[in-house]
Design a protein around this motif. Structure first.
Motif, mmCIF file in Angstrom:
data_model
loop_
_atom_site.group_PDB
_atom_site.id
_atom_site.type_symbol
_atom_site.label_atom_id
_atom_site.label_comp_id
_atom_site.label_asym_id
_atom_site.label_seq_id
_atom_site.Cartn_x
_atom_site.Cartn_y
_atom_site.Cartn_z
ATOM 1 N N PHE A 32 0.814 -1.210 0.000
ATOM 2 C CA PHE A 32 0.000 0.000 0.000
ATOM 3 C C PHE A 32 0.853 1.268 0.000
ATOM 4 N N LEU A 33 2.050 1.195 0.570
ATOM 5 C CA LEU A 33 2.963 2.331 0.450
ATOM 6 C C LEU A 33 3.361 2.538 -1.002
ATOM 7 N N ALA A 34 3.603 1.431 -1.710
ATOM 8 C CA ALA A 34 3.951 1.520 -3.127
ATOM 9 C C ALA A 34 2.818 2.109 -3.959
ATOM 10 N N MET A 35 1.588 1.916 -3.517
ATOM 11 C CA MET A 35 0.434 2.491 -4.217
ATOM 12 C C MET A 35 0.274 3.990 -3.937
ATOM 13 N N ARG A 36 1.121 4.532 -3.066
ATOM 14 C CA ARG A 36 1.119 5.953 -2.720
ATOM 15 C C ARG A 36 -0.208 6.409 -2.108
ATOM 16 N N LEU A 37 -0.833 5.553 -1.307
ATOM 17 C CA LEU A 37 -2.093 5.938 -0.668
ATOM 18 C C LEU A 37 -1.841 6.974 0.421
ATOM 19 N N PRO A 38 -2.651 8.020 0.508
ATOM 20 C CA PRO A 38 -2.545 8.955 1.631
ATOM 21 C C PRO A 38 -2.924 8.272 2.935
ATOM 22 N N LYS A 39 -2.617 8.926 4.050
ATOM 23 C CA LYS A 39 -2.719 8.294 5.372
ATOM 24 C C LYS A 39 -4.086 7.670 5.635
ATOM 25 N N ASP A 40 -5.165 8.441 5.491
ATOM 26 C CA ASP A 40 -6.493 7.927 5.829
ATOM 27 C C ASP A 40 -6.921 6.791 4.904
ATOM 28 N N ALA A 41 -6.594 6.906 3.606
ATOM 29 C CA ALA A 41 -6.928 5.837 2.658
ATOM 30 C C ALA A 41 -6.132 4.576 2.976
#
Length: 247
Positions: free
Chosen positions: A159-168
């Motif tokens: 999910f870090l690789a997907m560049r999701l913001p904190k809440d997402a």
């Protein structure tokens, strides 16, 4: 089982439950510390069955609190591979020497964290979209969550690789782990026998500590921005890998 626990054992498990609550509030990357604490008190395999109901309690809260932020397209991409990994982990878990598993997983997690640090420094921020990336992360996360409740590191990396913001990030992982942990329950009950009424009594005893951790964790997250949140996850994941290697 409860009567066999010393005061020190109860304190260690309570601390693990408190940290679990903080983790489920959205402070990711610290779940490996929970696993290490539980193994200090219980045998490695037995600890997975005691910890699982505690995880589900935290998952339910996280889903209720962060539900609106979930990104289902990423969750659906990863989940089938994680379920397959759980099944594989169930089949081979009895035969894998514990020390081999722990040291090899610690090395893999630590290398993955180094790769993510390197990837963050690159000028190109192209997100891995190929299905093989989700497949490798999902299978590994599913396998490790069944054998040692260690999926968090690999799911974090995905999910870090997907560049999701904190809440997402928090909302998506909340749903992922609630579904996967519920999926694991029948395997623990009927295949491994690591969940019973005796183990449930231990799990239920520490629910108050989980809720205390949830309360503290939410207050911490309100003070953390996305960039600091990402760096904290990577740091704690790497630290957890070191702890696993030497426990």
């Amino acid at each position: 089982m409860l009567s066999a626990l010393s005061v020190l054992d109860l304190f260690i498990v309570a601390m693990a439950a408190f940290i679990l609550g903080i983790s489920k509030s959205g402070v990711k990357g610290i779940s490996i510390i929970i696993v290490a604490l539980m193994v200090l008190v219980f045998e490695a395999k037995a600890s997975t069955g005691i910890l699982l109901p505690m995880l589900i309690v935290g998952d339910i809260f996280a889903v209720i609190y962060y539900n609106r932020h979930a990104q289902w397209k990423y969750l659906i991409r990863l989940m089938p591979f994680m379920m397959a990994g759980v099944i594989v982990g169930t089949l081979v878990g009895d035969d894998m020497p514990e020390y081999v598993f722990r040291k090899s997983m610690a090395v893999v997690i630590f290398i993955s964290v180094l790769v993510m640090f390197w990837w963050d420094q690159r000028k190109s921020k192209k997100v891995p979209q190929h299905i093989s990336f989700a497949g490798i992360m999902g299978l590994t996360a599913g396998f490790t969550t069944m054998v040692g409740n260690l999926a968090g590191s690999f799911a974090n990396i995905f999910f870090l690789a997907m560049r999701l913001p904190k809440d997402a990030f928090i909302g998506t992982t909340a749903w992922l782990f609630l579904i996967i942990n519920l999926f694991k329950v029948p395997f623990h009950v009927f295949s491994w026998g690591t969940i019973s009424w005796a183990t449930l009594q231990v799990s239920l005893l520490f629910i108050p500590a989980i809720f205390l951790g949830l309360f503290v964790g939410i207050r911490i997250l309100k003070r953390v921005n996305d960039q600091l949140f990402r760096k904290f996850i990577l740091f704690m994941t790497g630290l957890g890998a070191i702890l696993i290697f030497f426990t």
